[in-house]
Design a protein around this motif. Structure first.
Motif, PDB file in Angstrom:
ATOM      1  N   VAL A 246      -1.346   6.624   4.944  1.00 37.01           N
ATOM      2  CA  VAL A 246      -2.680   6.307   5.447  1.00 37.01           C
ATOM      3  C   VAL A 246      -3.394   5.415   4.431  1.00 37.01           C
ATOM      4  O   VAL A 246      -3.624   5.819   3.290  1.00 37.01           O
ATOM      5  CB  VAL A 246      -3.501   7.591   5.688  1.00 37.01           C
ATOM      6  CG1 VAL A 246      -4.910   7.246   6.175  1.00 37.01           C
ATOM      7  CG2 VAL A 246      -2.793   8.491   6.685  1.00 37.01           C
ATOM      8  N   GLY A 247      -3.715   4.199   4.842  1.00 39.33           N
ATOM      9  CA  GLY A 247      -4.452   3.294   3.970  1.00 39.33           C
ATOM     10  C   GLY A 247      -5.926   3.672   3.939  1.00 39.33           C
ATOM     11  O   GLY A 247      -6.554   3.833   4.983  1.00 39.33           O
ATOM     12  N   GLY A 248      -6.475   3.830   2.742  1.00 41.30           N
ATOM     13  CA  GLY A 248      -7.861   4.284   2.623  1.00 41.30           C
ATOM     14  C   GLY A 248      -8.836   3.216   2.211  1.00 41.30           C
ATOM     15  O   GLY A 248     -10.043   3.473   2.105  1.00 41.30           O
TER      16      GLY A 248
ATOM     17  N   VAL B 157       0.836  -1.198   0.000  1.00 41.36           N
ATOM     18  CA  VAL B 157       0.000   0.000   0.000  1.00 41.36           C
ATOM     19  C   VAL B 157       0.872   1.249   0.000  1.00 41.36           C
ATOM     20  O   VAL B 157       0.649   2.194  -0.764  1.00 41.36           O
ATOM     21  CB  VAL B 157      -0.964   0.001   1.203  1.00 41.36           C
ATOM     22  CG1 VAL B 157      -1.738   1.314   1.259  1.00 41.36           C
ATOM     23  CG2 VAL B 157      -1.930  -1.172   1.115  1.00 41.36           C
ATOM     24  N   ALA B 158       1.897   1.261   0.840  1.00 45.15           N
ATOM     25  CA  ALA B 158       2.802   2.410   0.874  1.00 45.15           C
ATOM     26  C   ALA B 158       3.566   2.542  -0.432  1.00 45.15           C
ATOM     27  O   ALA B 158       3.757   3.651  -0.948  1.00 45.15           O
ATOM     28  CB  ALA B 158       3.775   2.270   2.038  1.00 45.15           C
ATOM     29  N   ALA B 159       4.000   1.406  -0.983  1.00 45.20           N
ATOM     30  CA  ALA B 159       4.792   1.436  -2.213  1.00 45.20           C
ATOM     31  C   ALA B 159       4.030   2.088  -3.355  1.00 45.20           C
ATOM     32  O   ALA B 159       4.590   2.875  -4.129  1.00 45.20           O
ATOM     33  CB  ALA B 159       5.197   0.015  -2.605  1.00 45.20           C
TER      34      ALA B 159
ATOM     35  N   GLY C 208      -6.812   8.862   2.744  1.00 43.43           N
ATOM     36  CA  GLY C 208      -5.590   8.154   2.400  1.00 43.43           C
ATOM     37  C   GLY C 208      -5.624   7.461   1.048  1.00 43.43           C
ATOM     38  O   GLY C 208      -6.306   7.879   0.120  1.00 43.43           O
ATOM     39  N   LYS C 209      -4.892   6.357   0.966  1.00 43.90           N
ATOM     40  CA  LYS C 209      -4.648   5.680  -0.299  1.00 43.90           C
ATOM     41  C   LYS C 209      -5.579   4.496  -0.520  1.00 43.90           C
ATOM     42  O   LYS C 209      -5.663   3.590   0.313  1.00 43.90           O
ATOM     43  CB  LYS C 209      -3.191   5.189  -0.345  1.00 43.90           C
ATOM     44  CG  LYS C 209      -2.823   4.530  -1.662  1.00 43.90           C
ATOM     45  CD  LYS C 209      -2.956   5.508  -2.803  1.00 43.90           C
ATOM     46  CE  LYS C 209      -2.740   4.850  -4.157  1.00 43.90           C
ATOM     47  NZ  LYS C 209      -3.018   5.785  -5.259  1.00 43.90           N
ATOM     48  N   LEU C 210      -6.257   4.477  -1.657  1.00 44.07           N
ATOM     49  CA  LEU C 210      -7.092   3.349  -2.056  1.00 44.07           C
ATOM     50  C   LEU C 210      -6.305   2.455  -3.005  1.00 44.07           C
ATOM     51  O   LEU C 210      -5.611   2.946  -3.903  1.00 44.07           O
ATOM     52  CB  LEU C 210      -8.357   3.826  -2.777  1.00 44.07           C
ATOM     53  CG  LEU C 210      -9.556   4.245  -1.927  1.00 44.07           C
ATOM     54  CD1 LEU C 210      -9.201   5.452  -1.061  1.00 44.07           C
ATOM     55  CD2 LEU C 210     -10.751   4.575  -2.817  1.00 44.07           C
ATOM     56  N   VAL C 211      -6.425   1.143  -2.797  1.00 45.54           N
ATOM     57  CA  VAL C 211      -5.758   0.190  -3.692  1.00 45.54           C
ATOM     58  C   VAL C 211      -6.727  -0.940  -4.049  1.00 45.54           C
ATOM     59  O   VAL C 211      -7.722  -1.158  -3.376  1.00 45.54           O
ATOM     60  CB  VAL C 211      -4.483  -0.408  -3.043  1.00 45.54           C
ATOM     61  CG1 VAL C 211      -3.446   0.658  -2.790  1.00 45.54           C
ATOM     62  CG2 VAL C 211      -4.830  -1.146  -1.747  1.00 45.54           C
ATOM     63  N   ILE C 212      -6.381  -1.614  -5.141  1.00 44.40           N
ATOM     64  CA  ILE C 212      -7.144  -2.765  -5.611  1.00 44.40           C
ATOM     65  C   ILE C 212      -6.222  -3.981  -5.617  1.00 44.40           C
ATOM     66  O   ILE C 212      -5.075  -3.899  -6.055  1.00 44.40           O
ATOM     67  CB  ILE C 212      -7.682  -2.508  -7.039  1.00 44.40           C
ATOM     68  CG1 ILE C 212      -8.825  -1.489  -6.990  1.00 44.40           C
ATOM     69  CG2 ILE C 212      -8.147  -3.802  -7.690  1.00 44.40           C
ATOM     70  CD1 ILE C 212      -9.296  -1.063  -8.359  1.00 44.40           C
ATOM     71  N   ASP C 213      -6.726  -5.089  -5.104  1.00 42.64           N
ATOM     72  CA  ASP C 213      -5.991  -6.350  -5.111  1.00 42.64           C
ATOM     73  C   ASP C 213      -6.503  -7.178  -6.292  1.00 42.64           C
ATOM     74  O   ASP C 213      -7.620  -7.687  -6.270  1.00 42.64           O
ATOM     75  CB  ASP C 213      -6.233  -7.100  -3.799  1.00 42.64           C
ATOM     76  CG  ASP C 213      -5.368  -8.349  -3.670  1.00 42.64           C
ATOM     77  OD1 ASP C 213      -4.877  -8.834  -4.704  1.00 42.64           O
ATOM     78  OD2 ASP C 213      -5.207  -8.839  -2.527  1.00 42.64           O
TER      79      ASP C 213
END
Length: 317
Positions: A285-287, A105-107, A309-314
């Protein structure tokens, strides 16, 4: 492979997971097994074809990924599109090594959003120690990192805006000195009051409309406003050169794509921020970590300003 592909432009409803052919790497490219794809406001514009550059159909959205190459190298990279997929093509020049101590997530957060925050403060506004700064959407992906970066750069006063008390509290945790509601009827007055009755030196703005208009009026002599997005989807009023002369103000626009012409500077920005994360001095911040099958929800949440914060998709889910 599984991927999110659109065959028509529109809102979140046009996003669908389907099976497509694996991409084949060309000259200067490397194939990455994607572990997380970042979600950005730019993606929502790309999907509705309202971005600065026009898109072509069919399209796999997603401009940033983190993952592993066939030889085991862990990299994060910015790409024009194709990120919402199990595999993605990355140009070697835009691939950044991810150090130990930096999770997925940070990367990926340090790509578009982290590098944007770095550019806004260090290259666009030329922020100086002791200056005051307003960070709009201070709980968002760029904003949450910009607040912290401004703190490390010796900001005299950091004023963050956020739409809810929970988001405002988060900005204070991250280092803001004051947090205010951007929906204030007189935002100019609210900004000046938050700065102890003085006009502000720098504004980082990505909302548009009245927020931009009223922030511009709050600038001190030689103040700078950097405009880097329009999440409210409402253009600000035209700016008169005469009005800029009134306070010797500067208004600048920023689009990260122009940084692609200087990969070494991008690499410097990424490496500096990744080192801060690995050392525990910078908090990402993970969103929201969404399954790829929930991509519509991710876009709906982002467009509705429900996220921090940050939104990600797996892509594996």
């Amino acid at each position: 492979m599984r991927a999110v592909q659109i065959t028509e432009f529109g809102g979140p409803e046009v996003l669908s997971v389907t099976d497509v052919a694996d991409p084949a790497a060309g000259a200067g490219q490397v194939l990455v097994e994607v572990s997380r794809a970042g979600v950005n406001y730019a993606d929502t514009h790309q999907v509705e074809d309202s971005y600065l550059t026009s898109a072509s159909l069919p399209l796999i959205p997603g401009g940033e990924v983190v993952g592993t190459t066939a030889d085991g190298r862990r990299i994060a990279a910015m790409i024009g599109h194709g990120g919402y997929a199990e595999k993605a093509l990355v140009y070697e020049a835009m691939a950044f090594d991810v150090p130990d101590g930096v999770d997925d997530v940070a990367a990926v957060a340090l790509l578009v959003q982290g590098i944007t925050a770095w550019f806004l403060l260090k290259k666009v506004t030329h922020f100086q120690p002791g200056e005051s700064v307003v960070v709009h959407a201070g709980a968002g992906g760029v904003g949450s990192l910009a607040v912290q970066l401004a703190k490390t750069m010796g900001a005299g006063r950091i004023i963050a805006t956020a739409s809810t008390k929970e988001k405002r509290d988060l900005t204070l945790e991250l280092g803001a000195d004051v947090a205010i509601d951007p929906a204030a009827e007189d935002l100019t007055a609210a900004i000046i009051e938050a700065n102890g009755g003085k006009r502000v030196d720098v504004v980082l703005e990505m909302t548009g409309g009245r927020v931009t208009d009223q922030s511009l009026v709050a600038l001190a002599p030689f103040g700078r406003l950097a405009f880097y997005g329009m999440a409210g989807r409402e253009e600000p009023k035209d700016v008169s050169p005469v009005a800029l002369m009134k306070h010797s103000s500067t208004v600048s626009g920023f689009w990260l794509a122009h940084g692609f012409n200087n990969p070494e500077l991008l690499r410097q920005a990424y490496a500096e921020m990744a080192a801060e994360v690995a050392a525990g001095r910078l908090r990402v911040v993970g969103g929201g970590d969404y399954a790829m099958s929930d991509v519509r929800t991710a876009h709906e949440d982002m467009r509705a300003r429900r996220t921090t914060g940050k939104l990600v998709i797996d892509p594996r889910k």
